[in-house]
Scaffold this active site. Structure first.
Site: not given
Length: 232
Positions: A141, A128
């Protein structure tokens, strides 16, 4: 002989798009939790079969991959994201996020290393943009994606016979993004984000690189007019 690819998170989103992109050239093992969804997806693709198991159940994962002796490509696409400020993120959220995004990735790779070595294969990790730069309200995250990046770098250094590629997308139009936007209390507008097929195309670029080429990192973002925020 057609090469064999195992894709986690293959029932939907980026994983499903990667499976579709690889289907013309690869035999596919579609990994995920929902056996019915995986069977439906496999029925739509040639040379594909479901591989249903809970990634965090390491004994179950070991059982379902035990017979794989030669694996050309392992794609880690499954992941979870729970948003919130550090001050309000309990320990269990950190544990759950790291369990799926890091520990399951490391364990599945470890289990399949003999098969990957036999094929001189490739590991692709869908990371990501927050695996490169952390932003507010994504501490757990982002930490998991930074750890996944470190895992990929270590694996690449330790296994010179393998190609290891990390893909860093920005926000992607998936069910996961819909959940993220809901957690942010914001509208989900698919047109603002990358399409899963665009991420799959980046993966295909790495997978189809010439034999001497090792594509190690790919960052991909929506064009400025369509971009919206930072989280995948």
């Amino acid at each position: 002989m057609r090469p064999l690819a195992l894709i986690t998170g293959a029932s939907r989103g980026i994983g499903a798009a990667i499976a579709s992109a690889l289907a013309p050239s690869h035999n596919l093992l579609l990994g995920g939790r929902d056996d019915a969804l995986l069977r439906d997806r496999a029925a739509r693709l040639p040379h594909a079969r479901p591989l249903a198991a809970e990634l965090t159940d390491h004994a179950a994962m070991a059982a379902v991959v035990a017979g794989i002796e030669h694996l050309d490509l392992l794609v880690h696409s499954a992941g979870v994201a729970t948003l919130g400020p550090v001050a309000r993120t309990p320990a269990q959220v950190w544990r759950d996020t790291l369990e799926v995004n890091v520990i399951a990735v490391a364990e599945l790779t470890r289990l399949l290393l003999p098969a990957l070595r036999a094929a001189r294969g490739q590991v692709v990790l869908i990371n990501s943009s927050v695996g490169l730069d952390a932003y507010p309200n994504c501490g757990s995250y982002a930490a998991s994606k930074f750890a996944q990046r470190a895992f990929a770098d270590a694996l690449r250094a330790e296994e010179p016979g393998l190609r290891v590629t990390t893909v860093y997308p920005g926000r992607v139009a998936t069910d996961m993004q819909r959940s993220i936007r809901a957690q942010e209390g914001a509208e989900y507008v698919a047109e603002h984000y990358l399409r899963p097929e665009s991420v799959a195309a980046a993966v295909l670029t790495a997978v189809t690189a010439t034999q001497e080429a090792h594509v190690q990192d790919i960052s991909i973002r929506a064009v400025p007019a369509a971009s919206h925020g930072h989280l995948q």
